[in-house]
Design an enzyme around this catalytic site. Structure first.
Site, PDB file in Angstrom:
ATOM      1  N   ARG A 164      30.233  92.523  63.501  1.00  0.00           N
ATOM      2  CA  ARG A 164      30.902  93.263  62.438  1.00  0.00           C
ATOM      3  C   ARG A 164      30.203  94.611  62.160  1.00  0.00           C
ATOM      4  NH1 ARG A 164      34.209  90.661  58.143  1.00  0.00           N
ATOM      5  NH2 ARG A 164      33.519  88.638  58.866  1.00  0.00           N
ATOM      6  N   HIS A 189      20.855  67.962  70.085  1.00  0.00           N
ATOM      7  CA  HIS A 189      19.644  67.953  70.907  1.00  0.00           C
ATOM      8  C   HIS A 189      19.085  66.542  71.143  1.00  0.00           C
ATOM      9  CE1 HIS A 189      20.070  72.096  69.990  1.00  0.00           C
ATOM     10  NE2 HIS A 189      19.416  72.099  68.849  1.00  0.00           N
TER      11      HIS A 189
HETATM   12  C1  BG6 Z   1      18.310  74.600  66.310  1.00  0.00           C
HETATM   13  C2  BG6 Z   1      18.382  74.133  64.878  1.00  0.00           C
HETATM   14  O1  BG6 Z   1      19.414  74.126  67.034  1.00  0.00           O
HETATM   15  O2  BG6 Z   1      17.115  74.106  66.912  1.00  0.00           O
HETATM   16  C3  BG6 Z   1      17.142  74.549  64.108  1.00  0.00           C
HETATM   17  O3  BG6 Z   1      19.538  74.662  64.268  1.00  0.00           O
HETATM   18  C4  BG6 Z   1      15.884  74.106  64.828  1.00  0.00           C
HETATM   19  O4  BG6 Z   1      17.158  74.011  62.790  1.00  0.00           O
HETATM   20  C5  BG6 Z   1      15.922  74.529  66.284  1.00  0.00           C
HETATM   21  O5  BG6 Z   1      14.762  74.679  64.172  1.00  0.00           O
HETATM   22  C6  BG6 Z   1      14.754  73.952  67.034  1.00  0.00           C
HETATM   23  O6  BG6 Z   1      14.697  74.488  68.323  1.00  0.00           O
HETATM   24  P1  BG6 Z   1      13.316  74.541  69.136  1.00  0.00           P
HETATM   25  O7  BG6 Z   1      13.708  75.070  70.472  1.00  0.00           O
HETATM   26  O8  BG6 Z   1      12.404  75.453  68.353  1.00  0.00           O
HETATM   27  O9  BG6 Z   1      12.801  73.147  69.163  1.00  0.00           O
END
Ligand code: BG6
Length: 482
Positions: A47, A237
């Site tokens: 935006r 994840h």
């Molecule tokens: C993201 C989440 O998908 O993954 C976050 O929205 C989180 O809340 C992050 O902190 C963690 O990713 P990584 O790669 O730092 O473990």
């Protein structure tokens, strides 16, 4: 097939936080190592009312902030900035997409789109792309989470995307799949003969998956409070980590074979009972020696959103019958750590019993971050003449990936995922049936939460979550790997 010379990469959300921290530095790394064609144009859109020069200045600031000093080669950086272009767009207004298409020019020989936008703009964006002729057969689209907040909203988004693109064109991102150690899980399981014969209920007592973070809300108040730990981390994840740990050996290393096996695991997840889950929310405490506020203070009000969740999950198939998968994730915990712990069973008979020796069951620790290692805890005899009895001690068979591959530069997940998107390699992206199986399980779990009267448990920042999470394993005679 790799995109050809007149192709472009279109980044939605180009001035956002993900772009600044991850996407632009990752694209620079690909440029730096000549992994993308010299004539691939990168067009940013958002935006903000910028022009090409304004976007290049934004990117330069991002690179300056997020690249290590030794990689800031001025000529390389200038070459990268030359690739960047920008077109402002209000995605909620369909008329703006014509100018975007004009900026992109001829995309007939290939366009990769990376969509990281607010969920509310998803459907309008797809509609706009279709309207402007940017949803043809030679376009691939990468979708960043969150893709919905439950099965129904996720299906709606998937339907909207499917109206413009076939499944082979859709790349759903779960950045954990781009992490080196997560892929190493497959190398460990299927590149060695050692583990697979033991990888089942006959030899494994339980599995633990921990993703602990020290950070709190991090300025994402609205998003996080609407989402919570379960949907932010477990739905995507952690279930992907579980699927990679539990899946059957795929026939090949390719997108269909691997995703077919993962989805079978996700569909075999047993609905969770009320007494198999714990929700928590952090209160004031100290993390890594620093005093921090509680969630209500960070948020500026009371809330029923969980910042911690622990679950005892089960995979209902032959391989995993009777083997719990304990999942644990939270913000403001004692340390940042992602790991998978495979706890093997005791030896069937202790031959050392008469001499006082007590073997402990083997444990395999796969540490994904911040360190990257695989550690197998095995029993050894303490050196000596053993007049007072045989003393068995646990020692580590250590494979430190950081040391073993000291010369290889560690890639961040988005470098691989962006390159895979540009080259059309779908293996590390999530298929629609996987996402939907994930949501189905999460929705059922949330319904049990909602129907139960279990309160959200406060926990002090800097610890390992509420006591009830410790009780979840202890009452089964097991302990978290703290
Ligand atoms: C993201 C989440 O998908 O993954 C976050 O929205 C989180 O809340 C992050 O902190 C963690 O990713 P990584 O790669 O730092 O473990």
């Amino acid at each position: 097939m790799a995109l050809t010379s007149c192709s472009a990469l279109l980044l939605f959300g180009a001035t956002g936080d993900l772009s600044r921290r991850m996407l632009l530095p990752s694209l620079f790394a690909l440029h730096e190592d000549d992994l993308i064609r010299p004539d691939l144009r990168i067009v940013g859109t958002a935006r903000s009312d910028l022009d090409d020069a304004g976007f290049r200045a934004f990117a330069l600031t991002a690179l300056d902030e997020f690249l290590p000093e030794d990689r800031k080669d001025p000529a390389r950086m200038a070459g990268f900035l030359d690739r960047l272009h920008y077109q402002p767009l209000d995605a909620s207004n369909i008329t703006g997409f014509a100018a975007l298409a004009e900026k992109l020019g001829d995309t007939s020989c290939g366009l990769a789109i990376f969509l990281s936008t607010a969920p509310a703009l998803f459907e309008a964006t797809i509609e706009g792309l279709r309207h402007a002729g940017l949803a043809h057969d030679n376009v691939r689209i990468g979708l960043e989470k969150p893709l919905g907040h439950d099965l129904e909203s996720s299906a709606r988004i998937n339907d909207a995307v499917a109206a413009g693109f076939s499944e082979q064109q859709i790349f759903r991102i779960d950045h954990y799949l781009g992490k080196e150690t997560v892929q190493n899980l497959m190398a460990l399981r299927f590149g060695n003969v050692l583990f697979e014969p033991l990888w089942n209920a006959a030899h494994i007592d339980h599995v633990q998956i921990t993703v602990s973070e020290t950070v709190g809300l991090e300025g994402r108040k609205g998003f996080y409070d609407d989402t919570g730990a379960l949907r932010d981390m477990v739905q995507n994840h952690m279930l992907q980590l579980l699927a990679m740990t539990a899946m059957e050996p795929p026939g090949n290393y390719d997108a269909t074979s691997i995703r077919d096996e993962k989805v079978k695991v996700l569909r075999a997840l047993r609905p969770v009972r009320g007494d198999e889950m714990v929700r928590g929310q952090y209160r004031a405490g100290a993390v890594l020696g620093q005093a921090v506020a509680g969630y209500p203070d960070d948020l500026g009000g009371e809330s029923e959103t969980e910042t911690f969740v622990a679950i005892k999950a089960h995979v209902d198939n032959w391989r995993w019958q009777g083997v719990p998968f304990y999942l644990r994730h939270g913000k403001r915990l004692a340390e940042r750590r992602s790991e998978i712990v495979v706890q093997f069973k005791d030896v069937p008979h202790n031959i050392f019993a008469g001499r006082g020796g007590r073997p402990r069951a083997n444990r395999l620790v796969i540490r994904l971050q911040p360190e990257e290692y695989v550690r197998l805890q095995v029993m050894a005899k303490e050196p000596g003449l053993d007049r007072g009895g045989i003393v068995l001690r646990e020692v580590n068979l250590d494979l430190s990936l950081t040391t073993a591959f000291a010369k290889a530069r560690r890639r961040i997940a988005y470098e691989r995922l962006l390159l895979d998107l540009i080259e059309g390699e779908q293996t590390l992206f999530v298929r629609r049936d996987e996402v939907e199986a994930q949501w189905r399980w999460i929705d059922a779990l949330r319904a049990v939460w909602a129907a139960g009267d279990d309160d959200i448990k406060p926990y002090a920042a800097g610890g390992w979550g509420p006591n009830a999470a410790i009780a979840l394993t202890e009452r089964d005679g097991r302990s978290w790997n703290d």
